[in-house]
Write a protein that holds these residues in place. Structure first.
Motif, PDB file in Angstrom:
ATOM      1  N   HIS A 260       5.333  -7.887  -5.204  1.00 56.23           N
ATOM      2  CA  HIS A 260       4.411  -7.809  -6.333  1.00 56.23           C
ATOM      3  C   HIS A 260       3.467  -6.605  -6.256  1.00 56.23           C
ATOM      4  O   HIS A 260       2.857  -6.254  -7.266  1.00 56.23           O
ATOM      5  CB  HIS A 260       3.586  -9.096  -6.418  1.00 56.23           C
ATOM      6  N   ALA A 261       3.316  -6.023  -5.082  1.00 58.36           N
ATOM      7  CA  ALA A 261       2.376  -4.903  -4.922  1.00 58.36           C
ATOM      8  C   ALA A 261       2.856  -4.000  -3.804  1.00 58.36           C
ATOM      9  O   ALA A 261       3.758  -4.352  -3.023  1.00 58.36           O
ATOM     10  CB  ALA A 261       0.967  -5.411  -4.645  1.00 58.36           C
ATOM     11  N   VAL A 262       2.222  -2.825  -3.715  1.00 62.92           N
ATOM     12  CA  VAL A 262       2.553  -1.868  -2.672  1.00 62.92           C
ATOM     13  C   VAL A 262       1.239  -1.321  -2.112  1.00 62.92           C
ATOM     14  O   VAL A 262       0.251  -1.185  -2.847  1.00 62.92           O
ATOM     15  CB  VAL A 262       3.424  -0.723  -3.225  1.00 62.92           C
ATOM     16  N   GLY A 263       1.208  -1.022  -0.808  1.00 58.35           N
ATOM     17  CA  GLY A 263      -0.050  -0.543  -0.233  1.00 58.35           C
ATOM     18  C   GLY A 263       0.139   0.160   1.091  1.00 58.35           C
ATOM     19  O   GLY A 263       1.194   0.085   1.733  1.00 58.35           O
ATOM     20  N   PHE A 264      -0.920   0.872   1.481  1.00 64.63           N
ATOM     21  CA  PHE A 264      -0.993   1.527   2.791  1.00 64.63           C
ATOM     22  C   PHE A 264      -2.089   0.833   3.588  1.00 64.63           C
ATOM     23  O   PHE A 264      -3.241   0.773   3.150  1.00 64.63           O
ATOM     24  CB  PHE A 264      -1.327   3.017   2.637  1.00 64.63           C
ATOM     25  N   GLU A 265      -1.723   0.289   4.736  1.00 70.24           N
ATOM     26  CA  GLU A 265      -2.693  -0.346   5.642  1.00 70.24           C
ATOM     27  C   GLU A 265      -2.504   0.327   6.995  1.00 70.24           C
ATOM     28  O   GLU A 265      -1.554   0.068   7.717  1.00 70.24           O
ATOM     29  CB  GLU A 265      -2.437  -1.851   5.714  1.00 70.24           C
ATOM     30  N   LEU A 266      -3.430   1.261   7.322  1.00 68.18           N
ATOM     31  CA  LEU A 266      -3.186   2.202   8.413  1.00 68.18           C
ATOM     32  C   LEU A 266      -4.371   2.348   9.338  1.00 68.18           C
ATOM     33  O   LEU A 266      -5.506   2.010   9.004  1.00 68.18           O
ATOM     34  CB  LEU A 266      -2.833   3.585   7.830  1.00 68.18           C
ATOM     35  N   TRP A 267      -4.055   2.898  10.497  1.00 68.62           N
ATOM     36  CA  TRP A 267      -5.042   3.377  11.461  1.00 68.62           C
ATOM     37  C   TRP A 267      -4.438   4.629  12.077  1.00 68.62           C
ATOM     38  O   TRP A 267      -3.292   4.619  12.531  1.00 68.62           O
ATOM     39  CB  TRP A 267      -5.308   2.329  12.535  1.00 68.62           C
ATOM     40  N   SER A 268      -5.199   5.715  12.086  1.00 69.36           N
ATOM     41  CA  SER A 268      -4.648   6.985  12.559  1.00 69.36           C
ATOM     42  C   SER A 268      -5.698   7.765  13.335  1.00 69.36           C
ATOM     43  O   SER A 268      -6.871   7.775  12.965  1.00 69.36           O
ATOM     44  CB  SER A 268      -4.159   7.827  11.368  1.00 69.36           C
TER      45      SER A 268
ATOM     46  N   THR B  77      -8.783  10.660   4.586  1.00 67.54           N
ATOM     47  CA  THR B  77      -9.566  11.767   5.125  1.00 67.54           C
ATOM     48  C   THR B  77     -10.157  11.474   6.488  1.00 67.54           C
ATOM     49  O   THR B  77     -10.553  12.407   7.189  1.00 67.54           O
ATOM     50  CB  THR B  77     -10.694  12.124   4.149  1.00 67.54           C
ATOM     51  N   THR B  78     -10.263  10.209   6.866  1.00 70.08           N
ATOM     52  CA  THR B  78     -10.936   9.845   8.114  1.00 70.08           C
ATOM     53  C   THR B  78      -9.933   9.596   9.231  1.00 70.08           C
ATOM     54  O   THR B  78      -8.734   9.429   8.987  1.00 70.08           O
ATOM     55  CB  THR B  78     -11.792   8.589   7.898  1.00 70.08           C
ATOM     56  N   GLU B  79     -10.432   9.547  10.434  1.00 72.46           N
ATOM     57  CA  GLU B  79      -9.612   9.244  11.598  1.00 72.46           C
ATOM     58  C   GLU B  79     -10.242   8.113  12.392  1.00 72.46           C
ATOM     59  O   GLU B  79     -11.445   7.869  12.318  1.00 72.46           O
ATOM     60  CB  GLU B  79      -9.460  10.483  12.487  1.00 72.46           C
ATOM     61  N   ALA B  80      -9.399   7.413  13.147  1.00 71.44           N
ATOM     62  CA  ALA B  80      -9.841   6.325  14.019  1.00 71.44           C
ATOM     63  C   ALA B  80     -10.630   5.262  13.253  1.00 71.44           C
ATOM     64  O   ALA B  80     -11.596   4.709  13.775  1.00 71.44           O
ATOM     65  CB  ALA B  80     -10.654   6.879  15.189  1.00 71.44           C
ATOM     66  N   LYS B  81     -10.220   4.999  12.025  1.00 72.07           N
ATOM     67  CA  LYS B  81     -10.825   3.944  11.223  1.00 72.07           C
ATOM     68  C   LYS B  81      -9.717   3.168  10.515  1.00 72.07           C
ATOM     69  O   LYS B  81      -8.705   3.736  10.117  1.00 72.07           O
ATOM     70  CB  LYS B  81     -11.793   4.511  10.182  1.00 72.07           C
ATOM     71  N   HIS B  82      -9.941   1.869  10.353  1.00 68.23           N
ATOM     72  CA  HIS B  82      -8.991   1.073   9.589  1.00 68.23           C
ATOM     73  C   HIS B  82      -9.142   1.412   8.110  1.00 68.23           C
ATOM     74  O   HIS B  82     -10.261   1.522   7.594  1.00 68.23           O
ATOM     75  CB  HIS B  82      -9.240  -0.415   9.820  1.00 68.23           C
TER      76      HIS B  82
END
Length: 573
Positions: A406-414, A107-112
């Motif tokens: 072993h795992a799956v994830g989203f690590e993003l900055w947008s 929901t947020t922007e410009a945040k890790h």
């Protein structure tokens, strides 16, 4: 004119009626489909041993138990922005497509932001292919940022490990869209382990074969599928259409296998190595008659002044019609001079003013002398270091055998908020992924296609990323309203014109006396209209009426003008 407006209005209303009927008809046809799709929609479910993770995000309670938000900090950045404080929520899409269909939304922007989940069991790269598939909806478009997924390597085995998920966490594969400015990417990166020394290097796939600009701006769900096979081939699908394909051995940069030979780093070019193929002829001398000072252009000796050339006439003269402005102050503005204009005497002449012959190329011009080039007798060719065996050479013919996941994830900055992820599946069976998509993405696409067939749906679809079309739609809606207003106005004018064509006195007639009331027909004494068509009048203060003799009636274009001259407003034709 009134008839014209009536016909125009009727035509516009007829067109609107036809469009509305068609739209309503389409809506009614689609309503059954839409309601059927929404009422029958259930979260996708496949009972298969080939599934390693299947997440539809429709069960909030299950989501909270499985998915872990990162509590780590991004490395190598300022402390104030290092924390992964982006907000993740499970919620309905901004544009609801299917009833009760939820997704994971950043929901947020410009945040890790980082969130991850353990697989039901680790995926081992052995005899079966890896299929990674998920949906992304960029609900507000995308200006700059990623929407890719990471398959986390062995070592991320517990939920405690996932709480420390950050940008440097080891991953095996990174896959998905990424954009910043005009740079659009569809990543497929895998981390290859050097079998000789154990070092790890990222390998980036070649660019997609098709442009993918629309996925970042159409605000619709898109399906991304990665298939990596044991024969080292891969295929990337976007909305079930091939966007990229190739080989792990041939279509990645840097390549998986290094070259067998490399330039010898200890080999140096000899100081006497001559790489000059041509040199200046050392025996050449400048010819004695070579004049380097001769000009390139000379005056044409054969030029003759044309007949009729007026040398005593200037090309321009002061404008004889110009006058000094009345507010010209010579002390402040200086002496006034008339502006120059073309000399009219030169118009028919060959030319005016001093004549000079034109210049031509100098036949004796040679320019600066330079010695010619000749072959270099000492030329030895381009120097290159000798080739030696690469001490780091290895041959990996099975790059598919990557580090287990072993795992799956989203690590993003947008820079754009409201990125929505949905229907993530990791499997080793392509048919399972296809069936998963049929129960989720295909239903959404069918609903969107159904909506787009309606008149209103086409408007919404067209304006979703072209807001300028709203102006055309507003104009379309305003047209019948404007025509109706014009019709009413014209009708009012026509009514007023008909009223004024009668002999009734207008309300604000300045010629009518305050104490008179006009009565058509017989007077109180029974007097009828005379042959001249005059109208009897009755005084408010008396009952005496009379008929004005015809010869005394003022000459005006009306009937029954009354006792005095009464000017009528002109008719409108």
């Amino acid at each position: 004119m009134a008839l014209y407006y009536r016909r125009l209005l009727i035509s516009a209303l007829l067109v609107l009626t036809i469009v509305s009927v068609n739209a309503d008809g389409e809506d009614s046809d689609d309503e059954v489909t839409v309601e059927t799709i929404e009422d029958n929609y259930q979260s996708p479910k496949i009972d298969s041993k080939s599934i390693y993770l299947a997440e539809h995000f429709d069960d909030v309670t299950a989501f909270k138990k499985k998915w872990i938000k990162s509590e780590a900090k991004k490395q190598g950045v300022d402390e104030n922005i290092a924390k992964y404080d982006g907000k993740w929520e499970v919620q309905s899409p901004s544009r609801r497509i299917l009833k009760n269909d939820l997704g994971l939304v950043l929901t947020t922007e410009a945040k890790h932001a980082a969130i991850s989940a353990l697989l039901d069991r680790p995926f081992e790269f052995k005899e079966k292919p890896l299929i990674v598939q998920y949906e992304v909806t960029m609900q507000e478009g995308q200006n700059c940022g990623g929407a890719y997924i990471k398959l986390l390597s062995r070592g991320m085995n517990t939920k405690a490990d996932l709480r420390q998920f950050h940008d440097q966490t080891p991953y095996t594969i990174m896959f998905g869209p990424d954009k910043c400015g005009n740079d659009n990417k569809l990543h497929f990166i895998f981390r290859h382990v050097n079998p000789k020394n154990g070092t790890i290097e990222e390998k980036h796939s070649k660019k997609p074969t098709q442009r993918l600009d629309d996925i970042y701006k159409d605000k619709e769900p898109h399906l991304y599928t990665l298939i990596v096979r044991p024969d080292n081939t891969f295929t990337i699908l976007v909305d079930n259409k091939e966007a990229n394909a190739g080989s792990l051995l041939e279509d990645f940069t840097p390549p998986v296998n290094p070259p067998e030979e490399i330039d010898d780093p200890d080999d140096k070019k000899p100081e006497d190595w001559d790489e000059r193929e041509k040199i200046v002829d050392p025996t050449a001398t400048k010819p004695a008659d070579w004049d380097e000072d001769a000009p390139a252009q000379i005056v044409d000796p054969n030029a003759v002044k044309p007949d009729g050339w007026l040398e005593d006439e200037p090309e321009t003269i002061p404008d004889p019609d110009a006058k000094k402005p009345s507010d010209w102050d010579e002390e402040m503005d200086g002496e006034w001079e008339a502006p120059l204009v073309d000399n009219p005497a030169c118009a028919a002449a060959a030319g005016c003013g001093p004549w000079s012959a034109p210049t031509v190329p100098n036949p004796n011009y040679k320019g600066p002398w330079r010695a010619p080039l000749v072959a270099n007798p000492n030329y030895r060719g381009r120097w290159a270091p000798r080739r030696v065996r690469n001490p780091h050479y290895f041959r990996d013919d099975a790059p598919f055998r990557m580090t287990p996941v072993h795992a799956v994830g989203f690590e993003l900055w947008s820079m754009s908020p409201m990125l929505l992820f949905d229907n993530v599946i990791i499997t080793d069976d392509e048919r399972v992924a296809e069936e998963w998509a049929k129960q989720s993405y295909a239903i959404k696409r069918a609903k969107l296609t159904s909506d787009s067939r309606t008149w209103w749906g086409r408007v919404l679809r067209a304006t979703s990323h072209r807001p300028g079309l709203w102006a055309l739609y507003a104009l379309y809606c305003a047209l019948p309203v404007s025509l109706y207003v014009l019709y009413l106005r014209r009708r009012s004018q026509d009514t007023d014109s008909i009223t004024k064509k009668t002999d009734a006195v207008v309300e604000d007639d300045p010629q009518q006396s305050e104490g008179e009331v006009e009565v058509e027909g017989e007077s109180p004494e029974g007097e009828a209209e005379g042959e001249g068509g005059s109208t009897a009048r009755r005084s408010k203060t008396g009952l005496e009426g009379h008929v004005e003799p015809e010869e005394k009636t003022p000459h005006v274009d009306t009937e029954g003008a009354g006792d005095g001259q009464r000017k009528r407003k002109p008719r409108k034709e």
